[in-house]
Design a protein around this motif. Structure first.
Motif, short mmCIF file in Angstrom:
data_model
loop_
_atom_site.label_atom_id
_atom_site.label_comp_id
_atom_site.label_asym_id
_atom_site.label_seq_id
_atom_site.Cartn_x
_atom_site.Cartn_y
_atom_site.Cartn_z
N THR A 32 0.82 -1.20 0.00
CA THR A 32 0.00 0.00 0.00
C THR A 32 0.86 1.25 0.00
O THR A 32 1.78 1.40 0.81
CB THR A 32 -0.94 0.01 1.22
OG1 THR A 32 -1.74 -1.18 1.18
CG2 THR A 32 -1.85 1.22 1.20
N GLY A 33 0.55 2.17 -0.89
CA GLY A 33 1.28 3.43 -0.97
C GLY A 33 0.97 4.34 0.20
O GLY A 33 -0.15 4.35 0.72
N LEU A 34 1.95 5.12 0.61
CA LEU A 34 1.77 6.02 1.75
C LEU A 34 1.06 7.31 1.36
O LEU A 34 0.28 7.85 2.15
CB LEU A 34 3.14 6.36 2.35
CG LEU A 34 3.97 5.20 2.89
CD1 LEU A 34 5.24 5.73 3.53
CD2 LEU A 34 3.19 4.38 3.89
N THR A 35 1.32 7.79 0.16
CA THR A 35 0.79 9.09 -0.26
C THR A 35 -0.49 8.95 -1.07
O THR A 35 -1.47 9.67 -0.84
CB THR A 35 1.84 9.86 -1.08
OG1 THR A 35 3.08 9.89 -0.35
CG2 THR A 35 1.39 11.28 -1.36
N ASN A 36 -0.48 8.04 -2.02
CA ASN A 36 -1.63 7.84 -2.92
C ASN A 36 -2.05 6.38 -2.90
O ASN A 36 -1.84 5.65 -3.88
CB ASN A 36 -1.26 8.27 -4.35
CG ASN A 36 -0.64 9.65 -4.40
OD1 ASN A 36 -1.23 10.63 -3.96
ND2 ASN A 36 0.57 9.73 -4.93
N PRO A 37 -2.60 5.90 -1.81
CA PRO A 37 -2.89 4.47 -1.71
C PRO A 37 -3.89 3.96 -2.73
O PRO A 37 -3.92 2.76 -3.02
CB PRO A 37 -3.44 4.33 -0.28
CG PRO A 37 -3.93 5.70 0.08
CD PRO A 37 -3.01 6.65 -0.61
N ASN A 38 -4.70 4.84 -3.31
CA ASN A 38 -5.69 4.41 -4.29
C ASN A 38 -5.16 4.38 -5.72
O ASN A 38 -5.86 3.94 -6.63
CB ASN A 38 -6.93 5.31 -4.22
CG ASN A 38 -7.66 5.16 -2.90
OD1 ASN A 38 -7.73 4.06 -2.35
ND2 ASN A 38 -8.21 6.25 -2.39
N THR A 75 6.69 3.39 -0.53
CA THR A 75 6.35 3.98 -1.82
C THR A 75 5.17 4.93 -1.68
O THR A 75 4.33 4.80 -0.79
CB THR A 75 6.01 2.89 -2.85
OG1 THR A 75 4.89 2.13 -2.39
CG2 THR A 75 7.20 1.97 -3.07
N ASP A 76 5.10 5.87 -2.61
CA ASP A 76 3.96 6.80 -2.64
C ASP A 76 2.69 6.10 -3.10
O ASP A 76 1.62 6.32 -2.55
CB ASP A 76 4.26 7.97 -3.58
CG ASP A 76 5.33 8.91 -3.03
OD1 ASP A 76 5.38 9.09 -1.81
OD2 ASP A 76 6.11 9.45 -3.83
N ASN A 77 2.82 5.28 -4.14
CA ASN A 77 1.66 4.64 -4.76
C ASN A 77 1.62 3.15 -4.41
O ASN A 77 2.62 2.57 -3.98
CB ASN A 77 1.72 4.82 -6.28
CG ASN A 77 1.82 6.28 -6.67
OD1 ASN A 77 1.12 7.12 -6.13
ND2 ASN A 77 2.70 6.59 -7.61
N LYS A 93 7.33 4.32 -11.14
CA LYS A 93 5.90 4.57 -11.03
C LYS A 93 5.40 4.46 -9.60
O LYS A 93 4.46 5.17 -9.21
CB LYS A 93 5.13 3.61 -11.93
CG LYS A 93 5.33 3.89 -13.41
CD LYS A 93 4.91 5.31 -13.75
CE LYS A 93 5.10 5.65 -15.20
NZ LYS A 93 4.70 7.04 -15.52
N ALA A 94 6.02 3.59 -8.81
CA ALA A 94 5.60 3.47 -7.41
C ALA A 94 5.93 4.73 -6.63
O ALA A 94 5.18 5.12 -5.72
CB ALA A 94 6.27 2.26 -6.77
N GLY A 95 7.03 5.38 -6.98
CA GLY A 95 7.44 6.59 -6.27
C GLY A 95 8.08 6.24 -4.94
O GLY A 95 7.38 5.86 -3.99
N ILE A 129 12.94 0.80 10.83
CA ILE A 129 12.18 2.03 11.10
C ILE A 129 10.80 1.89 10.49
O ILE A 129 10.67 1.57 9.30
CB ILE A 129 12.90 3.26 10.52
CG1 ILE A 129 14.34 3.36 11.04
CG2 ILE A 129 12.12 4.54 10.84
CD1 ILE A 129 15.15 4.46 10.40
N THR A 130 9.78 2.12 11.30
CA THR A 130 8.41 2.05 10.82
C THR A 130 7.77 3.43 10.92
O THR A 130 7.83 4.08 11.96
CB THR A 130 7.58 1.04 11.64
OG1 THR A 130 8.17 -0.25 11.50
CG2 THR A 130 6.14 0.99 11.16
N LYS A 131 7.18 3.84 9.81
CA LYS A 131 6.53 5.14 9.76
C LYS A 131 5.30 5.03 8.87
O LYS A 131 5.37 4.50 7.76
CB LYS A 131 7.48 6.20 9.20
CG LYS A 131 6.88 7.61 9.14
CD LYS A 131 7.91 8.62 8.65
CE LYS A 131 7.30 10.01 8.58
NZ LYS A 131 8.28 11.01 8.11
N SER A 132 4.17 5.48 9.39
CA SER A 132 2.90 5.46 8.64
C SER A 132 2.58 4.07 8.12
O SER A 132 2.08 3.91 7.02
CB SER A 132 2.95 6.47 7.49
OG SER A 132 3.19 7.77 7.97
N GLY A 133 2.91 3.05 8.92
CA GLY A 133 2.58 1.70 8.54
C GLY A 133 3.56 1.03 7.61
O GLY A 133 3.38 -0.13 7.24
#
Length: 441
Positions: A89-95, A134-136, A285-287, A343-347
């Motif tokens: 799952t992306g952190l910034t744009n999960p959809n 990743t963002d996406n 593409k994942a970012g 390191i864990t951040k935002s899942g």
């Protein structure tokens, strides 16, 4: 890391981690050329036909479950067919979803090119990108029943359309290991559906940007073949294309769909270069969402940038086990060794590379300072003949800081009776050199 994969890197660094030896081993295992271990038992995966590919399915699921940041599911869409879906799952744009996929079923025994090559390519890319945040969102998909008419992929594509999934692109890999004439040609099969032509341009751009040492030549086929799983995504008006060996140039593997589709027919260098190309595309593409996991060795401790929104877990690289209580951004080892931090951040979790750390024991140096401890009275006696101040630090055995003293007198007594019982590490510096003493309170 135990896997040897560097983390928080740019796209080129990730491409450089593509491992021909790992690919070779997994190709041979997945196609039944050698034995492997599945669910703790020695197995030979000779056949992956849809009605008897449970061992192959378990092989993939087991290895995907060993990777970080993946949610792995098996989707039994019929009594015969099972898709394997690993979602990062992306952190910034999960959809925003990018799919890389391959079918793992066959028509007979072995079938290494069709399609162990595509399957192991997807697994290799998951091995690398799952270590990144990743963002996406990335979906690593393994389709069943392609050989029966694209059934597994069609089930997923139709369900995705019904959910209105925002699939940005689907990269399908099918037969990427045969180069009979040695010209390094490969096909990009594409049609003018959604943004598929732009996706093709992106693939070619990746080849031009990163592929100077790959010797790959792209043949763009438009309209491309409908005879693999990307076609069902075109049917649902999704962006998609196929990468495969150069059938357009009559350089197809004539042993495919037979038991003669074996390892010795493959061009591993060619196959690896195509995997690198696909890695470049998916990483771009994942970012890459950068988490700074670079470790600084201060000489007395190991430290990473302190992020109050992150959690930390220090690991002994020799055992790959977590160090009890070492959950701060800073860690003071008490023994020589190699260490890393998770390191864990935002899942999302990333691990650093392993770093060597060498302690310098008190007894290895002859210095004009003496530190002694009386366990009965809990007294710490410091004798200093240097006429310089001495810095002492007390740490819990897990590396957590407890207290610091500056010793300016020639002799000073410190009572430790107010500290809870346990093992502690006393650290002090003389002329820039670190000394340690383990004590029990």
């Amino acid at each position: 890391m135990s896997s040897g994969i560097s983390l928080s890197q740019n796209v080129q660094h990730i491409i450089d981690q593509v491992d021909t030896n790992r690919i070779t081993t997994r190709l041979q295992e997945f196609a039944g050329e050698v034995s492997t271990t599945v669910n703790g038992n020695a197995q030979i995966i000779i056949n992956r036909e849809s009605n008897q590919n449970d061992i192959a399915k378990d092989y993939l699921v087991e290895r995907l479950n060993a990777l970080p940041n993946l949610n792995v599911t098996t989707r039994n869409y019929s009594t015969r067919g099972t898709n394997i879906i690993a979602t990062q799952t992306g952190l910034t744009n999960p959809n925003d979803i990018y799919i890389i996929c391959a079918h793992y079923d066959t028509v007979t025994n072995y079938c290494i090119d069709d399609n162990a090559t595509g399957t192991i390519a997807v697994l290799e890319i998951a091995e690398l990108l799952s270590q990144q945040c990743t963002d996406n969102t990335i979906v690593y998909a393994f389709w069943d029943e392609e050989e029966q008419g694209l059934i597994g992929a069609r089930n997923y594509a139709q369900a995705a359309k019904a959910r209105n999934d925002n699939i940005k692109a689907v990269l399908n890999l099918d037969m990427i290991g045969f180069d009979g004439d040695g010209d390094n040609d490969f096909d990009i099969d594409v049609r003018d559906v959604a943004n598929s032509l732009a996706m093709k341009d992106d693939i070619v751009q990746m080849l031009n940007q990163y592929g100077t040492n790959w010797n790959l030549n792209a043949n763009v086929i438009n309209p491309g073949t409908p005879l693999s799983d990307h076609k069902v995504f075109w049917d649902e008006n999704y962006t998609a294309l196929l990468i495969g060996e150069a059938w357009s140039m009559n350089d197809q593997n004539n042993q495919y769909h037979t038991t003669r589709d074996r390892f010795n027919n493959l061009d591993l260098s060619y196959c690896t270069d195509i995997i690198k190309l696909c890695t470049a595309y998916m990483a771009t593409k994942a970012g890459l969402n950068y988490i700074d996991s670079s470790i600084q060795n201060t000489g007395s401790s190991l430290t990473v940038t302190n992020d109050p929104t992150a959690t930390y877990r220090w690991i002994d690289c020799s055992t790959n086990l977590s160090i009890s209580g070492a959950t701060s951004h800073s860690f003071t080892p008490i023994t020589d060794g190699t260490y890393k931090v998770s390191i864990t951040k935002s899942g999302c979790t990333e691990e650093s590379d392993c770093i060597n750390f060498t302690t310098l024991s008190q007894n290895s140096l002859k210095k004009p300072i003496q530190v002694s401890y009386n366990q009965a009275t809990k007294d710490l006696l410091v004798t200093n003949t240097t006429k310089a101040e001495i810095q002492l630090r007390l740490y819990h055995v897990n590396g957590q800081f407890a207290h610091e003293w500056i010793i300016e007198k020639a002799q000073e007594n410190i009572n430790l009776k107010n500290y809870s019982a346990g093992i502690y590490i006393l650290q002090y510096f003389v002329e820039g050199q670190r000394h340690i003493l383990k004590i029990q309170i």
